[in-house]
Design an enzyme around this catalytic site. Sequence first.
Site, short mmCIF file in Angstrom:
data_model
loop_
_atom_site.label_atom_id
_atom_site.label_comp_id
_atom_site.label_asym_id
_atom_site.label_seq_id
_atom_site.Cartn_x
_atom_site.Cartn_y
_atom_site.Cartn_z
N ALA A 1 -3.89 7.67 -5.10
CA ALA A 1 -2.49 7.23 -5.24
C ALA A 1 -2.54 5.75 -5.60
O ALA A 1 -2.49 4.87 -4.74
CB ALA A 1 -1.76 7.45 -3.94
N GLY B 1 0.84 -1.21 0.00
CA GLY B 1 0.00 0.00 0.00
C GLY B 1 0.86 1.24 0.00
O GLY B 1 2.06 1.18 -0.27
N ASN B 2 0.27 2.38 0.28
CA ASN B 2 1.04 3.62 0.39
C ASN B 2 0.39 4.52 1.44
O ASN B 2 -0.67 4.20 1.98
CB ASN B 2 1.19 4.31 -0.97
N HIS B 3 1.03 5.66 1.70
CA HIS B 3 0.61 6.51 2.82
C HIS B 3 -0.52 7.48 2.48
O HIS B 3 -0.84 8.34 3.29
CB HIS B 3 1.79 7.31 3.34
#
Length: 401
Positions: free
Chosen positions: A276, A208-210
């Site tokens: 994102a 995943g990402n932030h």
Amino acid sequence: MLKDKNIIVGVCGSIAAYKSALLVRLLVKAGANVQVVMTPDAANFITPLTLSTLSKHPVHIKYFDTESGEWDNHVALGLWADYMLIAPATANTLAKMANGLCDNLLLAVYLSAKCPVYFAPAMDLDMWKHPATQNNVSKLKAYGNVLIPAGTGELASGLYGEGRMAEPEEIVTLLQHEVQKTLPLIGKKILVTAGPTYEAIDPVRFIGNHSSGKMGFAIADELADLGAEITLIAGPTAQTTISRHINRIDVNSAAEMLDACLYEFQNADACIMSAAVADYTPVEVASQKIKKQESSLNIGLKKTTDILKTLGEIKRTNQVLIGFALETENEEQYAIDKLNKKNLDLIILNSLNDDGAGFKGDTNKVTMIDRLLNKSVFELKSKTAVAADIGHKLVELLNSK
Ligand code: CTP
């Protein structure tokens, strides 16, 4: 709809003035800034203290306060207002308004106001039916003022008939509809994406990402406030939506987001791709939890489909497509490359070199570049304020299509 709207409520001397208290309360509750102007006679029916407490502003009655020596500027008040609502409007005040008389502050404000003026008559049925009153109402309508029709029912005199002031709830609903009609994105369907995507490795792990989703959710809220019908496709995020004009579709992976976007984009006038989206996803998703065995683990990754680029390929000439770029070097050049490669109408660039810009926080600092390479550089702002800038630009782009 009424959030941050400046509304003057004009109150005249009628028993229906008691309804003005609820009217003011409902307008304030709906987010409007309300100032009350009363005729001197209205103060016999309802106290200025009640209305100043509810409106959270001093009530205006006189041109000049002999004790403080203060002069009430009716022109400034008239110019301040986005809407003027005269409720209750008595036969006397209607007659004066229709003939341009100006012997009290309310009438001076009315004559100075450049905004739309609504009036809700309240009087006994015979006064209402009288040709003089009806003539005055016709005149006022011809001047562009809007009549909020009087209701029928038991009147203060004990008689039954037409002449009751419209109920405060009805007046607020009517005003909300009027405001809605003036919104720049009314009738537009906009697709917004937000948040990260999670790419499953096994049943319990993911890549995943932030991304917090804050920027995309702020955009969805702002565009809904401008009158658009929003479809918000959201990756996993803790953000919440309240507007009933936002239809939220939750997805997890880039592949799910792609499917949802392809379907929703067909009917959209514009798409703002702020999610994102993961650029890579595991080649294979293990069906069972991967046990730790060796000292290292390699996970094969494959590229995800570039959703924005895919939408750019199928975009119709009347659709607006907006993407984001998050860069760390050669920011503007990379952003322009993305604008061209993905066939966008606008790219919104945030640089990780700017403090306060990017994924997690409540602020962002963006530069917008359009197809003609017009560049607008914005200051560091709250994400809500950035969303408002994006809203303005989107209106401009849609109008130019
Ligand atoms: N985007 C997308 N689908 C992807 C990846 C990104 O739609 N699979 C969209 C994002 O929502 C964003 C824009 O593309 O609007 C970002 O462009 P992108 O090329 O992904 O930027 P980077 O991932 O940073 O690419 P690069 O590594 O080339 O800088």
